[in-house]
Design a protein around this motif. Sequence first.
Motif, short mmCIF file in Angstrom:
data_model
loop_
_atom_site.label_atom_id
_atom_site.label_comp_id
_atom_site.label_asym_id
_atom_site.label_seq_id
_atom_site.Cartn_x
_atom_site.Cartn_y
_atom_site.Cartn_z
N ASN A 196 25.08 50.98 23.54
CA ASN A 196 25.02 52.32 23.00
C ASN A 196 25.65 52.36 21.61
O ASN A 196 26.51 51.52 21.28
N HIS A 252 20.20 55.41 15.89
CA HIS A 252 18.79 55.06 15.99
C HIS A 252 18.63 53.73 16.73
O HIS A 252 19.39 52.79 16.52
N THR A 298 19.26 52.59 19.69
CA THR A 298 20.19 52.07 20.68
C THR A 298 19.74 52.57 22.04
O THR A 298 18.72 53.24 22.16
N LYS A 299 20.48 52.22 23.09
CA LYS A 299 20.06 52.69 24.41
C LYS A 299 20.40 54.17 24.58
O LYS A 299 19.55 54.99 24.90
N GLY A 327 22.63 57.25 22.42
CA GLY A 327 23.33 57.52 21.18
C GLY A 327 24.84 57.54 21.38
O GLY A 327 25.58 56.80 20.73
N ILE A 380 20.26 62.07 16.25
CA ILE A 380 20.12 61.04 17.29
C ILE A 380 18.63 60.91 17.57
O ILE A 380 17.99 61.87 18.01
N GLN A 434 15.95 56.96 21.16
CA GLN A 434 16.80 56.26 22.11
C GLN A 434 15.98 55.85 23.33
O GLN A 434 15.06 56.56 23.74
N THR A 452 14.20 61.04 23.00
CA THR A 452 15.03 60.26 23.92
C THR A 452 14.18 59.83 25.10
O THR A 452 13.20 60.47 25.46
#
Length: 678
Positions: free
Chosen positions: A378, A395, A397-398, A400, A417, A420, A444
């Motif tokens: 994360n 940006h 990542t698993k 935010g 964010i 994801q 997301t």
Amino acid sequence: MFPRRPRARTGGRAAALVCAFLALGTAIDGVAAAAPASGPTSPVRARPAVTRAALDPALVAGRGADVDFDEQEAENAATDGRIIGPDRTPYTLPSEASGRKAVQLTPGQYVEFVLPRAANAVTVRYSIPDAPTGGGITSPLDVTVDGRDRATMTLTSAYSWLYNEYPFSNDPQAGPLHPDWWTTECSCVPSATTPAPEFPKPFRPSHFYDEQRLLLGRTHRAGERIRLTVPPGSRAAWTVVDLLDSQLVAPPVRDRGAVDVLALGADPTGRRDAAPVIERAVSVARRTGRDVYLPPGTYRVDRHIVVDDVTIRGAGNWYTVVKGHQVTLEQPASDGSRHTGVGFYGRSPADGGSHDVHLSGFAVEGDVRERVDTDQVNAIGGAMSDSSIDGLYLHHTKVGLWFDGPMSNVRVTGNVIADQIADGLNFHTGVTGSVVHGNFVRNTGDDGLAMWSDGTADSGNTFSRNTVQSPSLANAVAIYGGKDNTVSGNLVADPVREGSGLHAGSRFGAVPFTGSLRFTDNTAVRSGGLDPNWRIGLGAIWFYALDGGIDADVHVTGDHYLDSTYNAIMLVSDFGVKDEYGIRAVHFKDVRVDGTGTSVVSARVRGSATFENVDARGVGAVGVNNCGSFNFPAGGSEFSLYDRGGNDGGWLAPWLLPNTITCDDHPPVVVPPPPSRW
């Protein structure tokens, strides 16, 4: 009717065993859920059409984040491409687009936007095809301003295109991961991805979109035209442009009194590992009582930077980028992680957590391309009490921001964010007295913003004035158990599947709701979609009693529910526990419902609700669909509705009160008129 859905949360934990597909021959808007090249050519527009959540900004005034960019939907711009959508059917490109429409371009075609204000930077939300065997492709997109100042963006699908059931796959040729009894939608992949025997391949494609930012090199005036063109010979057979955000980015911020990582030898080109230098700068800053400064540049960090009692500032999130590769560990870490990657982490709660951490003014660019829920990959993680996170761009990542409590007094403000693999932000376990305000969250792969009281209550927290758009899975804002929490002034739009706009759920092993729960002055747009497991419509706001009843003091005040696909409000329990758990009382006041496909209220649980000054128009089927607990006793439904006065629109007729059974398990859907000023 109500299949039990085992679904854990994410972060360092296992997440949903999701079983999903929406089996509709045509989309809810009446548009076939097929190829991404449907719809008419859009008209040429001489003026910019600025929107918020793909609506006239006046309809959502005072709700959501105050952002410094102007959103323009591609379907409102000039183009020689083709509009796709509207379509709210999961696993289709329009369903995951903002406003459920976008523009498809083939090589040689363009879409052109008019700048509403001076701008020197743009963000493009797009989708291009995956590689036939997965893993993504790259493709160019030319950007010109008034026919000059040409730049080329290199688009990629490496961070999009997931397939299959949870935890998903990057392999379009893989069979179903869980060929169990609950895989009920096996033959319903859209026709664009057939042919297929029992399990079509690719199976349940999703998470199609990505976004990319570009500094234009100089400031352009209002009225100049930004043209996006797919050049001839592009590797991508098609490019879908969803929207363009334009903004005027301020010059880089300087901090001459701080510990400058360049002075300590950090490489701003991204070629050499900058993690040891940043860690040394943190150590120096703590000894000297100074801040850490990250000047403009790209700093390569392939692991976690552990932070405690330190302030780290960048030059602005367009200029300072902390970017890393995902690294496979030689053996799993103690928390189960198989990979590591770029991130700023507080110390573990078991080690006392971190305090007085302040991060601002930089971007974190990850390299997460698959969902592995045991991984801690994360952008921001751990425990950080008495801390602040402000002005970051998070940006790829698993998650935010995944906070593992107990911890208290953290402020998360003004961040963007995007893209994801799982949640945007999650307060996980015992986060108290904290605020998430003014953040913008888009695309997301799980809940946009969540509080998960996993074993210990999250309490006294507020999610306020955030914008959450296009979560491809789960809810825009979700509260799982806890005490005295508030969700206020948020703007949420276009949830796709396995959830809706606003949610309170007794589920995922969360501690019970106690004290109060407040939803105040939120707006949910194009929410309340069909749940593909239950095959019933959810509500723009929905309450779910699964692991226990919801007995807290729940008030919903001042919310607006616009263009709900099915219901505006839903209260539900799982069929297996319908006679054990209920929703004692939810109080609705000063609520506006502008368009529903079916009902204002759908009750599928025992309990009650009160309604005062709840006004509705454009109701598709019936104002109240009251099924109670499906025992249909002679004395009326197990769910009671109470009229506190002032409910306009004729939706709450006297004969419905308090508990007339009006149950239609699958009511007809009527497409509501578009929202308008009240």
